[in-house]
Design an enzyme around this catalytic site. Structure first.
Site, PDB file in Angstrom:
ATOM      1  N   PRO A  10       0.782  -1.228   0.000  1.00  0.00           N
ATOM      2  CA  PRO A  10       0.000   0.000   0.000  1.00  0.00           C
ATOM      3  C   PRO A  10       0.816   1.281   0.000  1.00  0.00           C
ATOM      4  O   PRO A  10       1.800   1.400   0.738  1.00  0.00           O
ATOM      5  CB  PRO A  10      -0.806  -0.101   1.298  1.00  0.00           C
ATOM      6  CG  PRO A  10      -0.882  -1.542   1.596  1.00  0.00           C
ATOM      7  CD  PRO A  10       0.365  -2.166   1.037  1.00  0.00           C
ATOM      8  N   ASN A  11       0.352   2.219  -0.810  1.00  0.00           N
ATOM      9  CA  ASN A  11       0.861   3.598  -0.903  1.00  0.00           C
ATOM     10  C   ASN A  11       2.186   3.723  -1.646  1.00  0.00           C
ATOM     11  O   ASN A  11       2.650   4.842  -1.869  1.00  0.00           O
ATOM     12  CB  ASN A  11       0.973   4.245   0.493  1.00  0.00           C
ATOM     13  CG  ASN A  11      -0.373   4.346   1.176  1.00  0.00           C
ATOM     14  OD1 ASN A  11      -1.305   4.895   0.603  1.00  0.00           O
ATOM     15  ND2 ASN A  11      -0.500   3.789   2.365  1.00  0.00           N
ATOM     16  N   ARG A  18       5.579  12.193  -2.919  1.00  0.00           N
ATOM     17  CA  ARG A  18       5.445  12.783  -1.571  1.00  0.00           C
ATOM     18  C   ARG A  18       6.601  12.255  -0.716  1.00  0.00           C
ATOM     19  O   ARG A  18       7.182  11.226  -1.010  1.00  0.00           O
ATOM     20  CB  ARG A  18       4.119  12.377  -0.920  1.00  0.00           C
ATOM     21  CG  ARG A  18       2.893  12.987  -1.575  1.00  0.00           C
ATOM     22  CD  ARG A  18       1.665  12.638  -0.766  1.00  0.00           C
ATOM     23  NE  ARG A  18       1.778  13.199   0.597  1.00  0.00           N
ATOM     24  CZ  ARG A  18       1.277  14.377   0.961  1.00  0.00           C
ATOM     25  NH1 ARG A  18       0.632  15.099   0.100  1.00  0.00           N
ATOM     26  NH2 ARG A  18       1.416  14.820   2.186  1.00  0.00           N
ATOM     27  N   TYR A  23      11.632   8.735   1.403  1.00  0.00           N
ATOM     28  CA  TYR A  23      11.621   7.661   0.413  1.00  0.00           C
ATOM     29  C   TYR A  23      12.383   7.976  -0.872  1.00  0.00           C
ATOM     30  O   TYR A  23      12.452   7.130  -1.774  1.00  0.00           O
ATOM     31  CB  TYR A  23      10.167   7.275   0.086  1.00  0.00           C
ATOM     32  CG  TYR A  23       9.411   6.765   1.289  1.00  0.00           C
ATOM     33  CD1 TYR A  23       9.772   5.577   1.912  1.00  0.00           C
ATOM     34  CD2 TYR A  23       8.348   7.486   1.829  1.00  0.00           C
ATOM     35  CE1 TYR A  23       9.104   5.107   3.025  1.00  0.00           C
ATOM     36  CE2 TYR A  23       7.657   7.026   2.949  1.00  0.00           C
ATOM     37  CZ  TYR A  23       8.043   5.838   3.535  1.00  0.00           C
ATOM     38  OH  TYR A  23       7.376   5.374   4.633  1.00  0.00           O
ATOM     39  N   ASN A  74       8.275  -5.583  -0.966  1.00  0.00           N
ATOM     40  CA  ASN A  74       8.183  -4.466  -0.028  1.00  0.00           C
ATOM     41  C   ASN A  74       6.711  -4.405   0.386  1.00  0.00           C
ATOM     42  O   ASN A  74       5.889  -3.831  -0.335  1.00  0.00           O
ATOM     43  CB  ASN A  74       8.618  -3.149  -0.668  1.00  0.00           C
ATOM     44  CG  ASN A  74       8.579  -2.011   0.347  1.00  0.00           C
ATOM     45  OD1 ASN A  74       7.996  -2.151   1.424  1.00  0.00           O
ATOM     46  ND2 ASN A  74       9.183  -0.889   0.017  1.00  0.00           N
ATOM     47  N   ALA A  77       3.139  -0.952   4.706  1.00  0.00           N
ATOM     48  CA  ALA A  77       2.546  -1.018   6.050  1.00  0.00           C
ATOM     49  C   ALA A  77       2.096  -2.430   6.425  1.00  0.00           C
ATOM     50  O   ALA A  77       2.029  -2.771   7.619  1.00  0.00           O
ATOM     51  CB  ALA A  77       1.373  -0.040   6.139  1.00  0.00           C
ATOM     52  N   GLU A  98      12.831  -9.490   1.677  1.00  0.00           N
ATOM     53  CA  GLU A  98      12.007  -8.349   2.120  1.00  0.00           C
ATOM     54  C   GLU A  98      12.825  -7.064   1.956  1.00  0.00           C
ATOM     55  O   GLU A  98      13.983  -7.012   2.369  1.00  0.00           O
ATOM     56  CB  GLU A  98      11.647  -8.578   3.589  1.00  0.00           C
ATOM     57  CG  GLU A  98      10.875  -7.457   4.250  1.00  0.00           C
ATOM     58  CD  GLU A  98      10.604  -7.758   5.740  1.00  0.00           C
ATOM     59  OE1 GLU A  98      10.837  -8.913   6.199  1.00  0.00           O
ATOM     60  OE2 GLU A  98      10.175  -6.827   6.435  1.00  0.00           O
ATOM     61  N   HIS A 100      12.852  -2.759   2.410  1.00  0.00           N
ATOM     62  CA  HIS A 100      12.292  -1.473   2.849  1.00  0.00           C
ATOM     63  C   HIS A 100      13.216  -0.365   2.381  1.00  0.00           C
ATOM     64  O   HIS A 100      14.433  -0.444   2.584  1.00  0.00           O
ATOM     65  CB  HIS A 100      12.133  -1.429   4.371  1.00  0.00           C
ATOM     66  CG  HIS A 100      11.212  -2.489   4.852  1.00  0.00           C
ATOM     67  ND1 HIS A 100       9.856  -2.406   4.665  1.00  0.00           N
ATOM     68  CD2 HIS A 100      11.449  -3.679   5.447  1.00  0.00           C
ATOM     69  CE1 HIS A 100       9.294  -3.510   5.139  1.00  0.00           C
ATOM     70  NE2 HIS A 100      10.238  -4.305   5.620  1.00  0.00           N
ATOM     71  N   ARG A 107      13.000   4.447  12.826  1.00  0.00           N
ATOM     72  CA  ARG A 107      11.728   5.152  12.800  1.00  0.00           C
ATOM     73  C   ARG A 107      10.853   4.732  13.998  1.00  0.00           C
ATOM     74  O   ARG A 107      11.358   4.216  14.976  1.00  0.00           O
ATOM     75  CB  ARG A 107      11.047   4.908  11.450  1.00  0.00           C
ATOM     76  CG  ARG A 107      11.906   5.382  10.271  1.00  0.00           C
ATOM     77  CD  ARG A 107      11.244   5.176   8.935  1.00  0.00           C
ATOM     78  NE  ARG A 107      10.042   5.996   8.809  1.00  0.00           N
ATOM     79  CZ  ARG A 107       9.136   5.849   7.827  1.00  0.00           C
ATOM     80  NH1 ARG A 107       9.311   4.906   6.904  1.00  0.00           N
ATOM     81  NH2 ARG A 107       8.085   6.624   7.778  1.00  0.00           N
TER      82      ARG A 107
HETATM   83  O1  CA2 Z   1      10.573   1.923   3.963  1.00  0.00           O
HETATM   84  C1  CA2 Z   1       9.741   1.252   3.340  1.00  0.00           C
HETATM   85  O2  CA2 Z   1       9.934   0.829   2.206  1.00  0.00           O
HETATM   86  C2  CA2 Z   1       8.380   0.966   3.982  1.00  0.00           C
HETATM   87  O3  CA2 Z   1       8.012  -0.368   3.648  1.00  0.00           O
HETATM   88  C3  CA2 Z   1       7.410   1.954   3.353  1.00  0.00           C
HETATM   89  C4  CA2 Z   1       6.022   1.914   3.956  1.00  0.00           C
HETATM   90  C5  CA2 Z   1       6.079   1.977   5.485  1.00  0.00           C
HETATM   91  O4  CA2 Z   1       4.789   1.791   6.021  1.00  0.00           O
HETATM   92  C6  CA2 Z   1       7.026   0.927   6.060  1.00  0.00           C
HETATM   93  O5  CA2 Z   1       7.062   1.078   7.464  1.00  0.00           O
HETATM   94  C7  CA2 Z   1       8.404   1.087   5.481  1.00  0.00           C
HETATM   95  C8  CA2 Z   1       5.194   3.088   3.457  1.00  0.00           C
HETATM   96  C9  CA2 Z   1       5.024   3.099   1.978  1.00  0.00           C
HETATM   97  C10 CA2 Z   1       4.372   4.378   1.586  1.00  0.00           C
HETATM   98  O6  CA2 Z   1       5.156   4.959   0.594  1.00  0.00           O
HETATM   99  C11 CA2 Z   1       5.026   6.290   0.370  1.00  0.00           C
HETATM  100  C12 CA2 Z   1       5.896   6.828  -0.530  1.00  0.00           C
HETATM  101  C13 CA2 Z   1       5.853   8.156  -0.795  1.00  0.00           C
HETATM  102  C14 CA2 Z   1       4.906   8.945  -0.177  1.00  0.00           C
HETATM  103  C15 CA2 Z   1       4.028   8.419   0.725  1.00  0.00           C
HETATM  104  C16 CA2 Z   1       4.082   7.070   1.000  1.00  0.00           C
END
Ligand code: CA2
Length: 145
Positions: A10-11, A18, A23, A74, A77, A98, A100, A107
């Site tokens: 997701p996301n 963003r 990221y 990846n 969440a 896996e 990230h 974090r």
């Molecule tokens: O660091 C990572 O790759 C995560 O898997 C990214 C997830 C987060 O919930 C994990 O704890 C760590 C979030 C992905 C959302 O990605 C976005 C990218 C740009 C803007 C907003 C969200």
């Protein structure tokens, strides 16, 4: 040779649009392009997928049981919440890495636990989007062995 499944949770469709301070500036399309190119160099094909839906990720893991050589995931969440993704991965026999993008251990505490790590053969965190390519290299090594 079956394709390597690269699954994104997701996301991650918002990557590069963003929160670049966390990221990075690359979009998911950029990551896909680089992964496809590297996989070809390594003699593999790739299925690069993203969904905001937990059940879709579970279905793709099931698909990989028959059609995939390995999984790079990846889970975003879902990493921290999903027993369903873990159970699906436990039913997959090949290598699982896996990834990230951010260093989840630097974090919030809720990001420190991963259900997926209970199945993963390796975990990469905090190396930015390069982590995907490093995961592919590791998968190629494991598939060669
Ligand atoms: O660091 C990572 O790759 C995560 O898997 C990214 C997830 C987060 O919930 C994990 O704890 C760590 C979030 C992905 C959302 O990605 C976005 C990218 C740009 C803007 C907003 C969200």
């Amino acid at each position: 040779m079956k394709p390597i499944f690269v699954l994104n949770g997701p996301n991650l469709n918002l990557l590069g649009k963003r929160e670049p301070e966390i990221y990075g500036a690359e979009t998911l399309a950029d990551v896909e392009r680089d992964c496809v190119a590297l996989a070809a160099e390594l003699g593999h094909s790739l299925r690069f997928l993203q969904s905001n839906w937990e059940g879709q990720i579970v279905d793709w893991v099931h698909e990989a049981r028959d059609e995939g050589a390995a999984i790079v995931i990846n889970p975003a969440a879902l990493t921290h919440t999903s027993v369903a993704v873990l159970d699906a991965l436990n039913a997959f026999d090949g290598p699982v890495i896996e990834v990230h993008i951010s260093n989840v251990h630097k974090r919030e505490a809720f990001r420190h636990h991963s259900y997926v790590s209970l199945r993963a053969d390796g975990v990469i965190a905090g190396l930015g989007t390069e982590g995907y390519r490093l995961a592919l290299r590791r998968v190629a090594t494991l598939l060669a062995g």
